[in-house]
Design a protein around this motif. Structure first.
Motif, PDB file in Angstrom:
ATOM      1  N   THR A  51      10.158  51.490  42.154  1.00 47.96           N
ATOM      2  CA  THR A  51       8.810  51.923  42.510  1.00 47.96           C
ATOM      3  C   THR A  51       7.925  50.699  42.718  1.00 47.96           C
ATOM      4  O   THR A  51       8.092  49.676  42.053  1.00 47.96           O
ATOM      5  CB  THR A  51       8.222  52.848  41.424  1.00 47.96           C
ATOM      6  OG1 THR A  51       7.029  53.425  41.903  1.00 47.96           O
ATOM      7  CG2 THR A  51       7.939  52.106  40.143  1.00 47.96           C
ATOM      8  N   PRO A  95      12.139  48.943  38.437  1.00 51.86           N
ATOM      9  CA  PRO A  95      12.731  50.259  38.155  1.00 51.86           C
ATOM     10  C   PRO A  95      11.654  51.238  37.683  1.00 51.86           C
ATOM     11  O   PRO A  95      10.723  50.873  36.963  1.00 51.86           O
ATOM     12  CB  PRO A  95      13.747  49.965  37.051  1.00 51.86           C
ATOM     13  CG  PRO A  95      14.092  48.526  37.236  1.00 51.86           C
ATOM     14  CD  PRO A  95      12.836  47.877  37.714  1.00 51.86           C
ATOM     15  N   PHE A  96      11.794  52.475  38.090  1.00 57.52           N
ATOM     16  CA  PHE A  96      10.779  53.501  37.828  1.00 57.52           C
ATOM     17  C   PHE A  96      10.446  53.632  36.343  1.00 57.52           C
ATOM     18  O   PHE A  96       9.278  53.750  35.963  1.00 57.52           O
ATOM     19  CB  PHE A  96      11.253  54.851  38.383  1.00 57.52           C
ATOM     20  CG  PHE A  96      10.262  55.949  38.186  1.00 57.52           C
ATOM     21  CD1 PHE A  96       9.144  56.034  38.996  1.00 57.52           C
ATOM     22  CD2 PHE A  96      10.431  56.890  37.179  1.00 57.52           C
ATOM     23  CE1 PHE A  96       8.216  57.038  38.810  1.00 57.52           C
ATOM     24  CE2 PHE A  96       9.508  57.900  36.986  1.00 57.52           C
ATOM     25  CZ  PHE A  96       8.392  57.973  37.811  1.00 57.52           C
ATOM     26  N   ASP A  97      11.467  53.589  35.491  1.00 58.58           N
ATOM     27  CA  ASP A  97      11.240  53.797  34.059  1.00 58.58           C
ATOM     28  C   ASP A  97      10.494  52.642  33.387  1.00 58.58           C
ATOM     29  O   ASP A  97      10.022  52.782  32.257  1.00 58.58           O
ATOM     30  CB  ASP A  97      12.566  54.061  33.342  1.00 58.58           C
ATOM     31  CG  ASP A  97      13.555  52.928  33.490  1.00 58.58           C
ATOM     32  OD1 ASP A  97      13.518  52.229  34.524  1.00 58.58           O
ATOM     33  OD2 ASP A  97      14.386  52.749  32.576  1.00 58.58           O
ATOM     34  N   ARG A  98      10.350  51.494  34.059  1.00 58.31           N
ATOM     35  CA  ARG A  98       9.661  50.347  33.484  1.00 58.31           C
ATOM     36  C   ARG A  98       8.378  50.005  34.235  1.00 58.31           C
ATOM     37  O   ARG A  98       7.759  48.971  33.990  1.00 58.31           O
ATOM     38  CB  ARG A  98      10.616  49.163  33.466  1.00 58.31           C
ATOM     39  CG  ARG A  98      11.786  49.482  32.532  1.00 58.31           C
ATOM     40  CD  ARG A  98      12.902  48.488  32.487  1.00 58.31           C
ATOM     41  NE  ARG A  98      12.514  47.120  32.590  1.00 58.31           N
ATOM     42  CZ  ARG A  98      13.229  46.211  33.256  1.00 58.31           C
ATOM     43  NH1 ARG A  98      14.328  46.563  33.860  1.00 58.31           N
ATOM     44  NH2 ARG A  98      12.850  44.956  33.292  1.00 58.31           N
ATOM     45  N   ARG A 126       5.359  51.444  34.220  1.00 57.23           N
ATOM     46  CA  ARG A 126       4.126  51.478  33.413  1.00 57.23           C
ATOM     47  C   ARG A 126       3.939  50.169  32.662  1.00 57.23           C
ATOM     48  O   ARG A 126       2.853  49.601  32.626  1.00 57.23           O
ATOM     49  CB  ARG A 126       4.166  52.673  32.441  1.00 57.23           C
ATOM     50  CG  ARG A 126       3.047  52.785  31.458  1.00 57.23           C
ATOM     51  CD  ARG A 126       1.611  52.839  31.987  1.00 57.23           C
ATOM     52  NE  ARG A 126       1.404  53.621  33.173  1.00 57.23           N
ATOM     53  CZ  ARG A 126       0.437  53.391  34.070  1.00 57.23           C
ATOM     54  NH1 ARG A 126      -0.415  52.405  33.893  1.00 57.23           N
ATOM     55  NH2 ARG A 126       0.310  54.136  35.130  1.00 57.23           N
TER      56      ARG A 126
END
Length: 142
Positions: free
Chosen positions: A2, A127-130, A132
């Motif tokens: 992202t 990566p999307f999960d990181r 934020r």
């Protein structure tokens, strides 16, 4: 992946990734992506037979230096003479090939230039999960 930031200059995108890295963020999967790539050719000057020979001699001398150093490893006696001889030999042949290449082009291209790729914008992606965590670091660091 992202997108977490957009930049118009590569050095700004690079600084953002550097900030992430300095803050302990694992940047192993981070990407800097250039968008709308275009080829940019920077004209350096007029080419002539003399410059063609000079550029060819320079390239040939570097190649001769490499070959001479490799030969000096295996023939240690008189190695300085071997290296210098290879540099001169490379420069002479480089000049000859430079002249031949320039003459083969005729007057179609009588200038020398440097080609590069340039993007109109750059994005930093993680990566999307990181995402934020990366966004928090960037907003605190700006």
């Amino acid at each position: 992946m992202t997108t977490i930031a957009d930049f118009s200059d590569y050095s700004d995108a690079q600084a953002a990734v550097d900030l992430l890295s300095d803050s302990g963020f694992e940047v192993g999967a981070t990407r800097i992506v250039g968008h709308d790539l275009k080829s940019v050719e920077i004209v350096r000057g007029r080419m002539s037979y003399g410059k063609a020979a000079l550029f060819g001699a320079g390239s040939g001398a570097w190649f001769g230096l490499l070959i001479g150093l490799l030969m000096a490893i295996f023939v240690p006696v008189g190695s300085l003479g071997t290296v210098l001889g290879a540099v001169v030999f490379g420069a002479v042949w480089g000049a000859i090939f430079g002249l031949i290449a320039f003459a083969a082009q005729g007057q179609d291209r009588n200038f020398h230039s440097q080609s590069t790729m340039k993007a109109s914008s750059y994005t930093v992606e993680v990566p999307f999960d990181r995402a934020r965590a990366a966004l928090d670091i960037l907003t605190k660091g700006r």
